[in-house]
Write a protein that holds these residues in place. Sequence first.
Motif, PDB file in Angstrom:
ATOM      1  N   CYS A  11       0.847  -1.193   0.000  1.00  0.00           N
ATOM      2  CA  CYS A  11       0.000   0.000   0.000  1.00  0.00           C
ATOM      3  C   CYS A  11       0.883   1.243   0.000  1.00  0.00           C
ATOM      4  CB  CYS A  11      -0.912   0.006   1.230  1.00  0.00           C
ATOM      5  SG  CYS A  11      -2.069   1.388   1.301  1.00  0.00           S
ATOM      6  N   VAL A  39     -17.824   0.701   0.806  1.00  0.00           N
ATOM      7  CA  VAL A  39     -16.856   0.922  -0.272  1.00  0.00           C
ATOM      8  C   VAL A  39     -17.566   1.215  -1.589  1.00  0.00           C
ATOM      9  CG1 VAL A  39     -15.188  -0.291  -1.731  1.00  0.00           C
ATOM     10  CG2 VAL A  39     -14.956  -0.370   0.751  1.00  0.00           C
ATOM     11  N   ALA A  44     -15.230   4.080  -3.282  1.00  0.00           N
ATOM     12  CA  ALA A  44     -13.892   4.185  -2.703  1.00  0.00           C
ATOM     13  C   ALA A  44     -12.839   3.636  -3.664  1.00  0.00           C
ATOM     14  CB  ALA A  44     -13.836   3.431  -1.375  1.00  0.00           C
ATOM     15  N   THR A  45     -11.629   4.140  -3.522  1.00  0.00           N
ATOM     16  CA  THR A  45     -10.522   3.755  -4.392  1.00  0.00           C
ATOM     17  C   THR A  45      -9.681   2.673  -3.721  1.00  0.00           C
ATOM     18  OG1 THR A  45     -10.416   5.999  -5.292  1.00  0.00           O
ATOM     19  CG2 THR A  45      -8.490   4.584  -5.633  1.00  0.00           C
ATOM     20  N   GLU A  46      -9.460   1.572  -4.432  1.00  0.00           N
ATOM     21  CA  GLU A  46      -8.586   0.533  -3.898  1.00  0.00           C
ATOM     22  C   GLU A  46      -7.147   1.044  -3.909  1.00  0.00           C
ATOM     23  OE1 GLU A  46      -7.170  -4.085  -4.754  1.00  0.00           O
ATOM     24  OE2 GLU A  46      -8.998  -3.307  -5.706  1.00  0.00           O
ATOM     25  N   HIS A  49      -3.376  -3.996  -0.861  1.00  0.00           N
ATOM     26  CA  HIS A  49      -3.903  -5.321  -0.541  1.00  0.00           C
ATOM     27  C   HIS A  49      -2.978  -6.019   0.451  1.00  0.00           C
ATOM     28  CE1 HIS A  49      -1.054  -6.172  -3.847  1.00  0.00           C
ATOM     29  NE2 HIS A  49      -0.879  -7.336  -3.242  1.00  0.00           N
ATOM     30  N   ARG A  71      -8.308  -6.349   0.798  1.00  0.00           N
ATOM     31  CA  ARG A  71      -8.008  -5.097   0.104  1.00  0.00           C
ATOM     32  C   ARG A  71      -8.168  -3.890   1.033  1.00  0.00           C
ATOM     33  NH1 ARG A  71     -11.506  -8.185  -2.534  1.00  0.00           N
ATOM     34  NH2 ARG A  71     -13.302  -6.814  -2.252  1.00  0.00           N
ATOM     35  N   TYR A  73      -9.077   0.268   1.013  1.00  0.00           N
ATOM     36  CA  TYR A  73      -9.758   1.288   0.222  1.00  0.00           C
ATOM     37  C   TYR A  73      -9.689   2.638   0.931  1.00  0.00           C
ATOM     38  CZ  TYR A  73     -11.971  -2.401  -2.595  1.00  0.00           C
ATOM     39  OH  TYR A  73     -12.212  -3.464  -3.426  1.00  0.00           O
ATOM     40  N   ASP A  74      -9.571   3.675   0.133  1.00  0.00           N
ATOM     41  CA  ASP A  74      -9.619   5.046   0.638  1.00  0.00           C
ATOM     42  C   ASP A  74     -10.932   5.680   0.200  1.00  0.00           C
ATOM     43  OD1 ASP A  74      -8.412   7.532   1.775  1.00  0.00           O
ATOM     44  OD2 ASP A  74      -8.612   8.193  -0.306  1.00  0.00           O
TER      45      ASP A  74
END
Length: 251
Positions: A11, A39, A44-46, A49, A71, A73-74
């Motif tokens: 990440c 999500v 949300a953006t991955e 992971h 995963r 997410y943001d």
Amino acid sequence: MPRDTAFTIDCPEIAPGQTLLVGLASPGMASLTAATHIVEEHEATEIGHVAPAELPAITPFEDGTPRHHTRLYDIDGESIVVLLSELFVPPWAARPFVEEVLDWATDSQIAEIAMLHPVAYEHAPDDHQVFYVATEEYETERLDGDVPPMSGGVLDGVPSEFLSHSLRGEGPPTGIYVTPAHPPGPDIDGALLFLDAVESTYDLDIDRSELEDFSREIKQHYETLAERMATLDEAEQSRDDREFYADRMYM
């Protein structure tokens, strides 16, 4: 199978001071369903992971496209990072999993951890709500009475590791949100309860209409199935009665 399991997190850097919201595969799948809905609802953006070194992996896919089973997410515009996993983390792998997450959380300056955790136990209808088990700092800073404390019990596995590390000062303030699970699932009502708790605690707007429609469809399905079973039972009983009286004619 080896019990010394290692995990790695891939990440990039994220903004400091965020909440890590955790939803893992569990009985009834209420936590995973709730986290996935958040999500998808917020597009949300991955951003990363998690991969285990020895734990048997799965590869989920949809419309022919594979994805990582665990995963990060943001959520744009919110101070929340979501960690969701479609891979069940067994109790013996909980410590290395949590330690890797906490190492990443420390490097990323995560402010607190909130985990959604359904538990399968006998309960009354009045217990269909979310309770919390939280460290003192999390309770003081985040909880304001909307979610009641859980009266007593024992947690194990991933939630236990998050809490015990936080108690020892080896992790950020941590809160575990618990609701009775209804396996095998999908436990949509449990997911809706989790969404209520997240929305009230973090002031996060969540549209539940899709899940509410799905919940009604599931209830209607089981009601129809119960009616069919009752009809079959009545027909079977009627046939048995007819055969009983027919047999008496030849006694």
